[in-house]
Motif scaffolding. Structure first.
Motif, PDB file in Angstrom:
ATOM      1  N   ASP A 145       3.826   0.354   2.633  1.00 12.52           N
ATOM      2  CA  ASP A 145       3.718  -0.663   3.682  1.00 12.52           C
ATOM      3  C   ASP A 145       3.119  -1.954   3.126  1.00 12.52           C
ATOM      4  N   PRO A 146       3.563  -3.111   3.644  1.00 13.85           N
ATOM      5  CA  PRO A 146       2.984  -4.388   3.207  1.00 13.85           C
ATOM      6  C   PRO A 146       1.600  -4.595   3.831  1.00 13.85           C
ATOM      7  N   THR A 168      -1.822   2.704  -8.195  1.00 18.62           N
ATOM      8  CA  THR A 168      -1.046   3.839  -8.673  1.00 18.62           C
ATOM      9  C   THR A 168       0.196   3.407  -9.435  1.00 18.62           C
ATOM     10  N   LYS A 169       0.470   2.112  -9.445  1.00 23.33           N
ATOM     11  CA  LYS A 169       1.710   1.642 -10.087  1.00 23.33           C
ATOM     12  C   LYS A 169       1.618   1.848 -11.598  1.00 23.33           C
ATOM     13  N   ILE A 208       0.843  -1.195   0.000  1.00 27.87           N
ATOM     14  CA  ILE A 208       0.000   0.000   0.000  1.00 27.87           C
ATOM     15  C   ILE A 208       0.881   1.248   0.000  1.00 27.87           C
ATOM     16  N   ARG A 209       0.476   2.244  -0.783  1.00 29.42           N
ATOM     17  CA  ARG A 209       1.140   3.551  -0.696  1.00 29.42           C
ATOM     18  C   ARG A 209       0.320   4.460   0.212  1.00 29.42           C
ATOM     19  N   SER A 210       0.977   5.060   1.197  1.00 25.58           N
ATOM     20  CA  SER A 210       0.330   6.000   2.109  1.00 25.58           C
ATOM     21  C   SER A 210       0.958   7.377   1.914  1.00 25.58           C
ATOM     22  N   ARG A 211       0.131   8.340   1.556  1.00 27.47           N
ATOM     23  CA  ARG A 211       0.642   9.690   1.277  1.00 27.47           C
ATOM     24  C   ARG A 211      -0.008  10.675   2.253  1.00 27.47           C
ATOM     25  N   ASP A 247      -3.413   4.241  -1.441  1.00 28.92           N
ATOM     26  CA  ASP A 247      -3.564   3.636  -2.763  1.00 28.92           C
ATOM     27  C   ASP A 247      -2.950   2.251  -2.748  1.00 28.92           C
ATOM     28  N   ILE A 248      -3.461   1.380  -3.612  1.00 34.95           N
ATOM     29  CA  ILE A 248      -2.858   0.054  -3.773  1.00 34.95           C
ATOM     30  C   ILE A 248      -1.680   0.185  -4.719  1.00 34.95           C
TER      31      ILE A 248
END
Length: 350
Positions: free
Chosen positions: A171-172, A271-272, A154-157, A228-229
């Protein structure tokens, strides 16, 4: 094969049937591959006891020799290491699953000596670089059949509302825990899985009790956060957050969540960048854990697709009955299990 209720243990039985129908994991245990990977010295593990007990149960369930199995030894071992699951109270099936999968991972962790890993700030670097660094750090300490099958990223912004500085972390995750969009009614008709994913990925303002320490301001500040994933696992477990803390008390949402049984495509919530060029990742449902009734009580059952004969079954404790895919009662779905199409699960065998 059904699982005997040992005194309000439907929460455990439901989760176990879903995990048991995870084809590559069950194949791993049926072929005793775990014996080559037991990590008895891992201080975060359980000396191999959880892996051993889970293997025994898996082999018993799939032996075809009995209609019902009593998971006494696994339950006793889980309760030994997690006393909260002891006694005869109803518990949360997803919490039990999280404990079991984490326990299996640590018991089977191929990393014998975990290196110290320093978390670096994103510091304006490209997401691809930061994400890859975070994933490599994760794998430096965590490698197992559980990581191979279930772990995503996971992307954390977080954006400081005082100076607009962005902090980005990767984070996983083992479960994708999705909120059920709230409104005035906990019983409002149907919503769908994409609405839950949209709620999960919508930017939210953190409250005054969730102040963020801004690296630039050097103090606690109000902030906005967006998830975001980034990386999807081969086996995707989606947890619908039916139990929510609202106005100082826990309540259960009874909303019906519609979800696809085949060709589920979550890529629009990723988002990748590489996924925008490749064919989208598609997933097929193979198990559902359901909770009916009230918070703190109610009853758990499971539906799962048998990979040997491709038939669906309803698991209600000791009862196991074949059902057609069209007759699966999904109104009370709590945890969904998807497997990605086009994966060669033979790659997961050590």
């Amino acid at each position: 094969t059904g699982l005997s209720n040992l005194g309000n243990t439907c929460f455990m039985n439901s989760g176990l049937q879903c995990i048991s129908n995870t084809r590559p994991l069950t194949k791993y245990f049926l072929e005793n591959k775990h014996l080559y990977e037991l990590n008895r010295t891992n201080p975060l593990g359980m000396k191999g006891h959880i892996a051993k007990r889970y293997c025994d149960l898996t082999q018993e369930l799939w032996s075809g020799s009995s209609k019902t199995v009593a998971p006494l030894k696994l339950r006793w071992t889980i309760s030994k290491y997690a006393p909260r699951f002891n006694g005869f109270s109803q518990h949360d099936s997803q919490e039990l699953l999280a404990f079991l999968l984490d326990g299996l991972h640590e018991d089977l962790n191929r990393v014998q000596t975990k290196p110290y890993v320093e978390l670096k700030d994103s510091d304006g670097r490209p997401d691809e670089e930061v994400a890859q660094e975070a994933w490599e750090n994760h794998l430096a300490r965590n490698q197992s059949i559980i990581v191979d099958l279930f772990h995503g990223q996971i992307r954390s912004r977080v954006r400081c509302l005082q100076c607009s500085t962005l902090s980005i972390r990767f984070d996983p995750f083992t479960f994708l825990s999705l909120p059920l969009p709230m409104d005035n009614s906990m019983y409002l008709d149907h919503i769908d899985l994409k609405q839950c994913l949209r709620a999960f990925t919508t930017e939210e303002e953190l409250g005054k009790d969730e102040l963020y320490h801004c690296g630039k301001c050097k103090t606690m500040q109000l902030a906005k956060k967006k998830l975001d994933i980034w990386r999807l696992p081969p086996t995707l477990i989606i947890h619908l957050k039916r139990f929510q803390f609202v106005n100082g008390r826990w309540i259960k949402s009874h909303k019906v969540v519609d979800f696809p049984k085949t060709d589920f495509d979550p890529s629009s919530f990723m988002t990748k960048p590489s996924f925008r060029e490749e064919s989208p990742p598609l997933y097929d449902l193979y198990a559902v854990s359901c909770h009916s009734g009230i918070l703190g009580g109610g009853h758990y059952i499971a539906y799962a697709k048998n990979k040997v004969n491709n038939k669906w079954y309803c698991y209600n404790d000791s009862s196991c009955k074949e059902v057609s895919a069209d007759n699966i009662n999904v109104d009370t779905a709590y945890t969904l299990f998807y497997e990605r199409q086009g994966i060669d699960y033979g790659d997961f065998m050590p």
